[in-house]
Scaffold this active site. Sequence first.
Site, PDB file in Angstrom:
ATOM      1  CG  ASP A  45      -2.171  -0.816   1.000  1.00  0.00           C
ATOM      2  OD1 ASP A  45      -2.423  -1.202  -0.148  1.00  0.00           O
ATOM      3  OD2 ASP A  45      -2.887  -1.065   1.987  1.00  0.00           O
ATOM      4  CE  LYS A  67      -7.451   0.597  -0.267  1.00  0.00           C
ATOM      5  NZ  LYS A  67      -6.360  -0.285   0.107  1.00  0.00           N
ATOM      6  CG  MET A 182      -7.883   7.436   7.087  1.00  0.00           C
ATOM      7  SD  MET A 182      -8.780   6.055   6.379  1.00  0.00           S
ATOM      8  CE  MET A 182      -9.382   5.225   7.845  1.00  0.00           C
TER       9      MET A 182
END
Length: 259
Positions: A45, A67, A182
């Site tokens: 990742d 991503k 996030m």
Amino acid sequence: MNCTDKDGQKHLGKVYLVGAGPGDPGLMTLKGKSLLECADVVIYDALVSPAILAMINPQAEQINAGKRMGRHSLLQEETTHLLMEKAQYHAIVVRLKGGDPFIFGRGGEEMAELVQAGITVEVVPGITSGIAAAAYAGIPLTHRLYSSSVTFVTGHEAAGKYKPSVNWQAIAHGSETIVIYMGIHNLPYIVEQLGTAGLSSETPIALVRWGTRPEQEELIGQLGTIVEQVEHTGFGAPAIAVIGQVVNMHSILSGCRPV
Ligand SMILES: C[S@@+](CC[C@H](N)C(=O)[O-])C[C@H]1O[C@@H](n2cnc3c(N)ncnc32)[C@H](O)[C@@H]1O
């Protein structure tokens, strides 16, 4: 590590879901490091640090499935299919994920799909950024004087969504320390929700960006000031937010950051 099975052979088809930790290579588990050294294929990742990628067997095929917000190199479905395909032709297929695979890493979904497809799969936990980035910033998530409970929550919940799955009212009162992953893009919404739920605008908050890496940065403030501070400084993702009285420990402990 011996890269063969007990019978000295390499048998096809095992996927290891490995946690890469938050970035500092010293925080990679011994088991994870051995698997990287033996791997035939590694699908990694975006948030896996270059220092960890440097541990990968140079002969291994390396695929970036990274991503980041709005930029998908590989769709989730494509990644899972790729893992299945690689497991048909290779012995050790490593799916390398930042932090811990099962903490906001979709590791549970990926593993379930592989199991359902009949693939042998094993998880190797990693140190999650919510713990490690806070620790390197001098913030203990629990402390006998300030906090006896901690909540990990995703902030990646769009404002205005019909039915947000994060109940900020409950989160605000559920524990003394809140760690948000996030959450930088939605920070104004999150701060507003926590304020509406009754958290004081003076509640301490720390943002820790690129935690445990050489470029680690911290922004310390209060719920009432942090949005303006972020706008003013341009502080960005990837970062975790820590909310609660434990943030005050930063002023005492931040000088002890590992070197
Ligand atoms: C998709 S989640 C993956 C979390 C990961 N599985 C873990 O256990 O740390 C990505 C988010 O983790 C946090 N994150 C990951 N690495 C970080 C780091 N080194 N420093 C600060 N936050 C980090 C950020 O909030 C980022 O947006």
